[in-house]
Design an enzyme around this catalytic site. Structure first.
Site, PDB file in Angstrom:
ATOM      1  N   LYS A   1       2.342   4.871  -8.689  1.00  0.00           N
ATOM      2  CA  LYS A   1       2.687   4.140  -7.472  1.00  0.00           C
ATOM      3  C   LYS A   1       3.553   5.118  -6.677  1.00  0.00           C
ATOM      4  O   LYS A   1       4.792   5.073  -6.704  1.00  0.00           O
ATOM      5  CB  LYS A   1       3.418   2.834  -7.818  1.00  0.00           C
ATOM      6  CG  LYS A   1       3.486   1.886  -6.627  1.00  0.00           C
ATOM      7  CD  LYS A   1       3.831   0.484  -7.072  1.00  0.00           C
ATOM      8  CE  LYS A   1       4.246  -0.381  -5.901  1.00  0.00           C
ATOM      9  NZ  LYS A   1       3.210  -0.626  -4.908  1.00  0.00           N
TER      10      LYS A   1
HETATM   11  C1  LIG Z   1      -2.222   0.063  -3.622  1.00  0.00           C
HETATM   12  C2  LIG Z   1      -1.809  -1.074  -4.503  1.00  0.00           C
HETATM   13  N1  LIG Z   1      -2.711  -1.597  -5.353  1.00  0.00           N
HETATM   14  C3  LIG Z   1      -2.401  -2.628  -6.143  1.00  0.00           C
HETATM   15  C4  LIG Z   1      -1.152  -3.200  -6.128  1.00  0.00           C
HETATM   16  C5  LIG Z   1      -0.837  -4.342  -7.027  1.00  0.00           C
HETATM   17  O1  LIG Z   1       0.071  -3.946  -8.007  1.00  0.00           O
HETATM   18  P1  LIG Z   1       1.059  -4.991  -8.696  1.00  0.00           P
HETATM   19  O2  LIG Z   1       0.248  -6.172  -9.037  1.00  0.00           O
HETATM   20  O3  LIG Z   1       1.555  -4.270  -9.895  1.00  0.00           O
HETATM   21  O4  LIG Z   1       2.126  -5.282  -7.710  1.00  0.00           O
HETATM   22  C6  LIG Z   1      -0.193  -2.693  -5.266  1.00  0.00           C
HETATM   23  C7  LIG Z   1       1.152  -3.283  -5.198  1.00  0.00           C
HETATM   24  O5  LIG Z   1       2.026  -2.844  -5.876  1.00  0.00           O
HETATM   25  C8  LIG Z   1      -0.511  -1.597  -4.441  1.00  0.00           C
HETATM   26  O6  LIG Z   1       0.382  -1.105  -3.588  1.00  0.00           O
END
Ligand SMILES: Cc1ncc(COP(=O)(O)O)c(C=O)c1O
Length: 289
Positions: free
Chosen positions: A158
């Site tokens: 991330k």
């Molecule tokens: C690009 C992206 N994909 C997927 C997610 C979903 O991740 P999570 O469910 O861990 O928040 C996020 C958010 O964090 C994101 O920024």
């Protein structure tokens, strides 16, 4: 509390201490600002407890390692810091943002091994990410940008750098009156939205893109578990763009998005159907349980 994010009352945890919100600043020669050497987390607290808090702190560490740095604070220390931020700001239901980055230091070229790694944690009240879409279904554009191959970028991190194409996609979507954009991956398969994963329903079964070049979100993993518990068959697989026509329901998952039904992607329409509703309601119950 409202207004510009740098001009609010409250406290932000920065490098080991709580500082006044308006003093949580960095220098313009911060490495991360020039070269995207930054990773972050988005978390939500419900009734004072951050849902999957430890998993988020662990992912922050993993993301940092994937882009080649170590966070000088342990997962336990980050857990304590997050709680102190909630308490210092008197928040029980909040969005929590942790961010770690290469700061300013001896290096100002691409390499930055000599620069300190910094960590900050802020929290604020943040309602539904897609406004009233939870009831009506969000409207999505289709982005011209593709999620990169894992050989091109550390797609499981991330990491701030991966969001450049997301911001551009979302700006284009909003200019067309959409709340977000669906992105294909570098092979042309359906991937995800700019900050959320995607699920589809066809004939009572669920199909979701295989997260082999984008974040396997914690909400996505939670929802896959919820579907399996309900004996609903889940297919994690590559999804071709032409399949969009045959799907009946669609929803997004993410910490910020929670579970948000989708009504439209480009010219494809979806109903806010029974499975989408049940999972959205089930998720709301789960995060508060
Ligand atoms: C690009 C992206 N994909 C997927 C997610 C979903 O991740 P999570 O469910 O861990 O928040 C996020 C958010 O964090 C994101 O920024």
């Amino acid at each position: 509390m409202a207004g510009a994010y740098d001009d609010r009352d409250g406290k932000i945890w920065m490098d080991g201490q709580l500082v006044d919100w308006r003093s949580a600043n960095v220098h313009v020669l911060t490495h991360a600002m020039h070269y995207a050497s930054s990773v972050f987390e988005g978390e939500r607290a419900y009734n004072g407890t951050i849902f999957l808090s430890r998993a988020h702190s662990e992912r922050l560490h993993t993301s940092a390692n994937l882009i080649d740095f170590e966070i000088p604070w342990s997962v336990d220390e980050i857990e304590t810091a997050k709680q102190s931020v909630l308490e210092a700001n008197g928040l029980t239901d909040a969005y929590v943002r942790a961010v770690a980055w290469r700061g300013a230091g001896e290096d100002m070229g691409v390499a930055s091994a000599r620069n300190p790694v910094r960590l900050a944690i802020a929290a604020w009240e943040w309602g539904a990410y897609y406004g009233d879409a939870k009831m009506k279904g969000a409207k999505l554009d289709i982005s011209k940008w593709k999620r990169p191959s894992p050989e091109t970028a550390p797609s499981q991190a991330k990491a701030a750098g991966l969001y450049m194409i997301c911001t551009m996609s979302k700006h284009a979507a909003e200019a067309k009156g959409c709340s977000d954009a669906m992105m294909f991956d570098y092979r042309g398969y359906v991937a995800e939205a700019t900050g959320a994963n995607m699920f589809f329903v066809k004939d009572g079964e669920v199909h979701t893109p295989k997260p082999d070049c984008f974040l396997n979100g914690l909400t996505r993993q939670t929802v896959v578990g919820m579907l399996k518990e309900r004996q609903i068959k889940v297919h994690e697989r590559h999804i071709m763009p032409e399949e969009l026509e045959s799907f009946e329901q669609c929803w997004l998952t993410g910490t910020a998005a929670e579970v948000t039904p989708v009504g439209k992607i480009g010219d494809y329409n979806f109903e806010v159907g029974a499975i989408a509703r049940e999972i959205a309601e089930g998720y709301e119950k789960l995060v508060r349980s």
